[in-house]
Enzyme design. Structure first.
Site, short mmCIF file in Angstrom:
data_model
loop_
_atom_site.label_atom_id
_atom_site.label_comp_id
_atom_site.label_asym_id
_atom_site.label_seq_id
_atom_site.Cartn_x
_atom_site.Cartn_y
_atom_site.Cartn_z
N ASN A 9 0.83 -1.02 0.03
CA ASN A 9 0.10 0.04 0.16
C ASN A 9 0.86 1.28 0.04
O ASN A 9 1.53 1.48 0.93
CB ASN A 9 -1.00 -0.01 1.25
CG ASN A 9 -1.82 1.09 1.19
OD1 ASN A 9 -1.90 2.31 0.09
ND2 ASN A 9 -2.25 1.19 2.61
N LYS A 11 0.21 4.31 -0.43
CA LYS A 11 -0.70 5.40 0.26
C LYS A 11 -0.25 6.49 -0.63
O LYS A 11 -0.30 6.38 -1.70
CB LYS A 11 0.04 5.88 1.66
CG LYS A 11 -0.04 4.45 2.48
CD LYS A 11 -0.08 4.58 3.95
CE LYS A 11 0.14 3.58 4.67
NZ LYS A 11 0.01 3.49 6.16
N HIS A 94 -9.47 0.97 4.99
CA HIS A 94 -8.13 1.19 5.70
C HIS A 94 -8.29 2.16 6.63
O HIS A 94 -9.16 3.18 6.79
CB HIS A 94 -7.28 1.97 4.46
CG HIS A 94 -5.77 1.97 5.14
ND1 HIS A 94 -5.38 2.72 5.80
CD2 HIS A 94 -4.80 1.01 5.01
CE1 HIS A 94 -3.95 2.59 6.32
NE2 HIS A 94 -3.66 1.18 5.76
N GLU A 96 -6.63 4.39 7.65
CA GLU A 96 -6.47 6.04 7.70
C GLU A 96 -8.06 6.82 7.08
O GLU A 96 -8.28 7.64 7.38
CB GLU A 96 -5.24 5.95 6.68
CG GLU A 96 -3.97 6.08 7.42
CD GLU A 96 -2.89 5.61 6.70
OE1 GLU A 96 -2.88 5.51 5.31
OE2 GLU A 96 -1.69 5.02 7.39
N GLU A 167 -5.54 -5.18 10.70
CA GLU A 167 -4.52 -4.10 10.54
C GLU A 167 -4.94 -3.39 12.08
O GLU A 167 -5.91 -2.61 12.09
CB GLU A 167 -4.73 -3.27 9.61
CG GLU A 167 -4.40 -3.81 8.14
CD GLU A 167 -3.70 -2.94 7.25
OE1 GLU A 167 -2.67 -3.09 6.94
OE2 GLU A 167 -4.09 -1.62 7.07
N GLY A 173 2.09 2.25 10.71
CA GLY A 173 2.91 3.43 10.67
C GLY A 173 3.51 3.72 11.88
O GLY A 173 4.20 4.92 11.85
N SER A 211 3.22 -2.11 10.37
CA SER A 211 4.68 -2.09 10.75
C SER A 211 5.50 -3.33 10.23
O SER A 211 6.35 -3.81 11.16
CB SER A 211 5.04 -1.81 11.99
OG SER A 211 4.72 -0.48 12.17
C1 PEP Z 1 -0.93 0.09 5.86
O1 PEP Z 1 -0.87 1.24 5.47
O2 PEP Z 1 -1.59 -0.93 5.71
C2 PEP Z 1 0.24 -0.43 6.60
C3 PEP Z 1 0.25 -1.53 7.30
O3 PEP Z 1 1.20 0.52 6.74
P1 PEP Z 1 2.73 0.20 7.67
O4 PEP Z 1 3.18 -1.03 7.05
O5 PEP Z 1 3.52 1.41 7.34
O6 PEP Z 1 2.52 -0.02 9.23
#
Ligand code: PEP
Length: 254
Positions: A9, A11, A94, A96, A167, A173, A211
């Site tokens: 992803n 973003k 997601h 976000e 998630e 992040g 992460s």
């Molecule tokens: C994500 O945006 O779905 C995500 C898991 O980000 P990150 O790996 O940076 O934590």
């Protein structure tokens, strides 16, 4: 047997030359073995990325879509428009979009988007996960039950029609990754809930996101109900994205 999937992803990152370079570096070193890799660029880069991966096994995904088929929805893109780019996947719900971006999507809107994606023959990657406060209040499994139940009303629950991403919001992040035990507990719960909702629970892929990095991927991917990853930050460099894919392959062939 569930084919592992590692989806990047991106973003709102990269410019077009950097996106092209990233895909060129990924396709130059694709791992050999039973695994699927996907890139999810910003929507404005879907067409050029589709062209860049056309003769490879790499898959394409959108980061979101709008549930209406057309109309006065300035700035949005429909599921059919995404499908026209030859995308396979669409990330829906997601964290976000649920918690950070202006309109804070709710489960009803997310459900409409999952349905629209499936109607356009896209495979939604439905993201679910608890906030830190919800985990601390020991509400994680209840939150997952609710988000799945609400997000999947009227949806196709076959393994070929749906991917779920667990998630945890506190892990996205932040550099703070779920322990393998926390991930397995959540994934096993999601699979039980899918069975309860009459899904093909054993066939649906459930990705972990939050992460994921090359040095923590193997332990998480080795969990029996973890079928790959949704990767944010580490998907922006070919080296780390491919290393996570290789760790996933290694974990799943143990
Ligand atoms: C994500 O945006 O779905 C995500 C898991 O980000 P990150 O790996 O940076 O934590």
């Amino acid at each position: 047997m569930r084919l592992p999937l590692v989806a990047g992803n991106w973003k709102m990152n990269l410019d077009l030359p950097k996106a092209r370079e990233l895909v060129a570096n990924i396709r130059a070193d694709l791992p050999a073995g039973p695994i699927e890799l996907a890139v999810c660029p910003p929507s404005i880069y879907l067409f050029p990325m589709a062209k860049a991966i056309a003769d490879t096994d790499l898959r394409l995904g959108a980061q979101d879509l709008y549930h209406e088929p057309n109309g006065a929805f300035t700035g949005e893109i429909s599921a059919n428009m995404v499908r026209e780019t030859n995308a396979t996947y669409a990330i829906i719900g997601h964290s976000e979009r649920r918690h950070v971006i202006g309109h804070h999507e709710d489960d009803r809107m997310i459900n409409l988007k999952v349905r629209a994606a499936q109607q356009a023959e896209l495979v939604p990657i439905l993201c679910v996960g608890e906030t830190l406060a919800e985990r601390q209040a020991e509400q994680t499994l209840d939150v997952l039950t609710y988000q799945l139940g609400a997000g999947l009303i009227g949806c196709e629950l076959a393994g070929s029609a749906l991917v779920i991403a667990y998630e945890p919001v506190w892990a996205i992040g932040t550099g703070q990754v779920a322990t393998p035990e926390q991930a397995q507990e959540a994934h096993a719960h999601i699979r039980r809930e899918l069975a309860r909702l009459n899904g093909q629970a054993a066939a649906v892929r459930i990705l972990y996101g939050g992460s994921v990095k090359p040095d923590n991927a193997r332990e998480i991917m080795a969990q029996s109900d973890v079928d790959g990853g949704l990767v944010g930050g580490a998907s922006l460099k070919a080296d780390s994205f491919l290393a996570i894919a290789r760790e996933t392959l290694a974990a799943k062939s143990q």
